[in-house]
Design an enzyme around this catalytic site. Structure first.
Site, PDB file in Angstrom:
ATOM      1  CE  LYS A 265      82.704   9.670  40.854  1.00  0.00           C
ATOM      2  NZ  LYS A 265      81.619  10.117  41.732  1.00  0.00           N
TER       3      LYS A 265
ATOM      4  N   GLY B   6      84.394  12.929  47.069  1.00  0.00           N
ATOM      5  CA  GLY B   6      85.099  13.816  47.983  1.00  0.00           C
ATOM      6  C   GLY B   6      86.313  14.488  47.364  1.00  0.00           C
TER       7      GLY B   6
ATOM      8  CD  GLU C 260      82.565  13.032  32.705  1.00  0.00           C
ATOM      9  OE1 GLU C 260      82.620  14.244  33.016  1.00  0.00           O
ATOM     10  OE2 GLU C 260      81.831  12.221  33.283  1.00  0.00           O
TER      11      GLU C 260
ATOM     12  CE1 TYR D 179      87.766  20.457  34.554  1.00  0.00           C
ATOM     13  CE2 TYR D 179      89.017  22.052  33.263  1.00  0.00           C
ATOM     14  CZ  TYR D 179      88.409  21.671  34.446  1.00  0.00           C
ATOM     15  OH  TYR D 179      88.462  22.516  35.531  1.00  0.00           O
TER      16      TYR D 179
ATOM     17  CG  HIS E 195      78.175  21.577  41.538  1.00  0.00           C
ATOM     18  ND1 HIS E 195      79.020  20.555  41.888  1.00  0.00           N
ATOM     19  CD2 HIS E 195      76.967  21.212  41.990  1.00  0.00           C
ATOM     20  CE1 HIS E 195      78.338  19.618  42.525  1.00  0.00           C
ATOM     21  NE2 HIS E 195      77.087  20.004  42.596  1.00  0.00           N
TER      22      HIS E 195
ATOM     23  CD  GLU F  40      79.466  12.771  41.450  1.00  0.00           C
ATOM     24  OE1 GLU F  40      79.421  12.412  42.620  1.00  0.00           O
ATOM     25  OE2 GLU F  40      80.532  12.930  40.821  1.00  0.00           O
TER      26      GLU F  40
ATOM     27  NE  ARG G  16      75.778  12.965  50.285  1.00  0.00           N
ATOM     28  CZ  ARG G  16      76.457  13.140  49.166  1.00  0.00           C
ATOM     29  NH1 ARG G  16      76.619  12.128  48.335  1.00  0.00           N
ATOM     30  NH2 ARG G  16      76.961  14.310  48.855  1.00  0.00           N
TER      31      ARG G  16
HETATM   32  C1  MV4 Z   1      84.023  17.918  35.815  1.00  0.00           C
HETATM   33  C2  MV4 Z   1      84.337  19.277  35.642  1.00  0.00           C
HETATM   34  C3  MV4 Z   1      84.436  19.746  34.345  1.00  0.00           C
HETATM   35  N1  MV4 Z   1      84.232  18.910  33.304  1.00  0.00           N
HETATM   36  N2  MV4 Z   1      83.808  17.131  34.743  1.00  0.00           N
HETATM   37  C4  MV4 Z   1      84.014  16.018  39.396  1.00  0.00           C
HETATM   38  C5  MV4 Z   1      83.869  15.700  40.815  1.00  0.00           C
HETATM   39  C6  MV4 Z   1      83.125  16.859  41.328  1.00  0.00           C
HETATM   40  N3  MV4 Z   1      83.115  16.949  42.736  1.00  0.00           N
HETATM   41  C7  MV4 Z   1      83.790  17.981  40.604  1.00  0.00           C
HETATM   42  N4  MV4 Z   1      83.997  17.464  39.319  1.00  0.00           N
HETATM   43  C8  MV4 Z   1      84.114  18.125  38.148  1.00  0.00           C
HETATM   44  N5  MV4 Z   1      83.925  17.372  37.044  1.00  0.00           N
HETATM   45  C9  MV4 Z   1      83.927  17.638  33.520  1.00  0.00           C
HETATM   46  N6  MV4 Z   1      83.725  16.838  32.456  1.00  0.00           N
HETATM   47  C10 MV4 Z   1      84.544  20.057  36.772  1.00  0.00           C
HETATM   48  C11 MV4 Z   1      84.443  19.484  38.032  1.00  0.00           C
HETATM   49  C12 MV4 Z   1      84.706  20.347  39.143  1.00  0.00           C
HETATM   50  C13 MV4 Z   1      86.009  20.447  39.696  1.00  0.00           C
HETATM   51  C14 MV4 Z   1      87.067  19.688  39.209  1.00  0.00           C
HETATM   52  C15 MV4 Z   1      88.343  19.809  39.769  1.00  0.00           C
HETATM   53  C16 MV4 Z   1      88.559  20.686  40.838  1.00  0.00           C
HETATM   54  C17 MV4 Z   1      87.523  21.441  41.338  1.00  0.00           C
HETATM   55  C18 MV4 Z   1      86.227  21.329  40.779  1.00  0.00           C
HETATM   56  C19 MV4 Z   1      85.168  22.097  41.283  1.00  0.00           C
HETATM   57  C20 MV4 Z   1      83.917  21.979  40.735  1.00  0.00           C
HETATM   58  C21 MV4 Z   1      83.686  21.117  39.659  1.00  0.00           C
END
Ligand code: MV4
Length: 442
Positions: free
Chosen positions: A116, A163, A199, A201, A207, A286, A290
């Site tokens: 990443k 995951g 990063e 937050y 998403h 990211e 796939r």
């Molecule tokens: C984040 C985020 C907010 N700020 N990064 C990273 C892995 C992906 N599957 C979800 N991720 C996130 N990265 C920054 N800088 C919010 C998420 C995120 C999330 C994080 C923790 C628990 C549930 C989540 C659900 C959707 C998005």
């Protein structure tokens, strides 16, 4: 074009790929575990071979067995599906070395995007918007210093993460030491790599992801975008195409960013660029190298068979259509039907005693289920995907409610009713929901 393809996967996605191959006149080779003798993909393929025990690591993840079957059967290409070996650059490289086409981008591109922090630096070099962040952290002091520079809250991420594993939100300096220790341990256990970066937050985010299709001639076609904000414990539950209430400006920015990134790395076949969207800003998160579970919503709106074009571009065929030919006016929604307890969400198993699959115009059910099928306990709980498409978002929601009301699956506990709850939720209906919606509804 390939005359024969080996499908290194099981379940819904194996069936999806076999269907595409049949329609293209390509012969199919299935592989299966000892728990999957009665699986639908085994029955549907032209040839099928048992390659090991029930656990994925003893069968579907056995690279040597897969390559051996490909060579023995004369399959010149391997489709990895999603999950399993689909994002494993070592497997892609092994295929390349054996002269077998891995249906995906090159092992080198997979390796870059799989780390990443490397993906982040490629994004920066491609002028793709990104959240403020750090390089790989060396120690606690550096983590604290970087968090002070970036500003709390921050999120710690494993460079090899996936995951839902290997992430921690840190809201204060006092919490940093514990969180860093935890996430390092989890990353080491899950991925054998404890490299962690940080990063800023972002809270209350959507998403949103962009589907790309690229060929060896350097053409990159954007097939559309999807909102995947309805997630529970990092498992997506509902996806829609296009993302609702997204401004034209943010959409244009995401498409431009996805195109730049794909061109920068020389991407070929299908891929997804994931973004976090907060109000009128988007940030690269990211890239998935796939085919994704939710590709089907994009297919319904775009009018493009994504698996067919994934195979064609892997074979070196040039994309003959442009973005103007890609459908953009309709709306599709997907509900993932999972084998789980309605209250605890624990995965369930059982025998399909009764199955009725909804029908009608633009109603699609992609699954490997059939009457009397026994759901084994060894794999992912997703049984299938109910996908509908209509002229408007409201029309798609009405169609999904109709399809869900018609759907019958007796014998395996599943989440049909949970999906109905979302389709009737005022916040879902408005379309301006974010990744917090799930906690509110469930
Ligand atoms: C984040 C985020 C907010 N700020 N990064 C990273 C892995 C992906 N599957 C979800 N991720 C996130 N990265 C920054 N800088 C919010 C998420 C995120 C999330 C994080 C923790 C628990 C549930 C989540 C659900 C959707 C998005």
């Amino acid at each position: 074009m390939f005359s024969k393809i080996l499908i290194a996967n099981r379940g819904e996605v194996a069936v999806r790929v076999i269907r595409a191959c049949k329609e293209m006149g390509i012969e199919t080779v299935a592989v299966y575990s000892a728990a999957d003798r009665d699986a639908l993909h085994v029955e549907m393929a032209d040839e099928s071979y048992c390659i090991g025990g029930p656990l994925a690591k003893d069968s579907y993840l056995n690279m040597d067995a897969l390559l051996m079957i490909a060579k023995r059967t004369g399959a010149k290409a391997i489709h990895p599906g999603y999950g399993m070996l689909s994002e494993n650059p070592e497997f892609a490289r092994a295929c390349e070395e054996e002269g077998i086409v891995f249906i995906g981008p090159s092992s080198q591109v997979m390796e870059q995007m799989g780390q990443k922090e490397v993906a982040r630096s490629v994004a920066i070099a491609s002028h793709v918007p990104i959240t403020p962040g750090s390089d790989i952290l060396t120690d606690l002091a550096e983590a604290k210093a970087e968090a002070n520079r970036i500003g709390y809250p921050v999120i710690l991420k494993a460079r090899a993460g996936g995951g839902g594993k290997g992430i921690r939100v840190v809201r204060s300096e006092e919490a940093m030491e514990n969180m860093l220790t935890q996430v390092k341990q989890e990353a080491k256990n899950s991925f054998g790599d404890d490299g962690i970066f940080m990063e800023k937050y972002l809270e209350h985010v959507k998403h949103v992801e962009v589907q790309i299709l690229a060929d060896k001639s350097g053409n990159v076609v954007i097939l559309g975008d999807r909102d995947c904000s309805v997630q529970r414990k990092n498992q997506k539950l509902i996806e829609e195409c296009p993302a609702p209430v997204l401004s034209d400006a943010v959409r244009a920015q995401m498409y431009e960013a996805a195109r730049n990134l794909a061109k920068k790395v020389g991407y070929v076949t299908v891929g997804t660029v994931e973004f976090l969207v907060q109000k009128d800003a988007c940030y690269f998160m990211e890239m998935n190298t796939r085919l994704q579970v939710e590709h089907s919503v994009t297919e319904m709106v775009a009018g493009v068979d994504i698996v067919e074009w994934q195979i064609r571009t892997a074979a070196g065929i040039t994309i003959p259509f442009t973005e103007e030919k890609v459908g953009k006016t309709r709306h599709a929604i997907e509900c993932r039907i999972c084998a789980e307890n309605a209250k605890t969400f624990a995965p369930s198993t059982g025998t399909v005693e009764l199955l009725h699959i909804p029908g009608g115009v633009d109603v699609r059910f992609d699954s490997a289920l059939y009457q009397n099928y026994e759901v084994p306990p060894f794999y992912d709980s997703m049984l299938g995907k109910l996908v509908v498409c209509a002229d408007t978002r409201d029309g798609a929601i009405r169609k999904m409610k109709s399809a869900l009301s018609e759907f019958v699956l007796v014998g395996v506990e599943n989440n049909r009713e949970m999906h109905m709850k979302f389709m009737e939720d005022g916040r879902f209906l408005l379309g301006n929901y974010d990744t917090d919606l799930c906690e509110k509804v469930l």
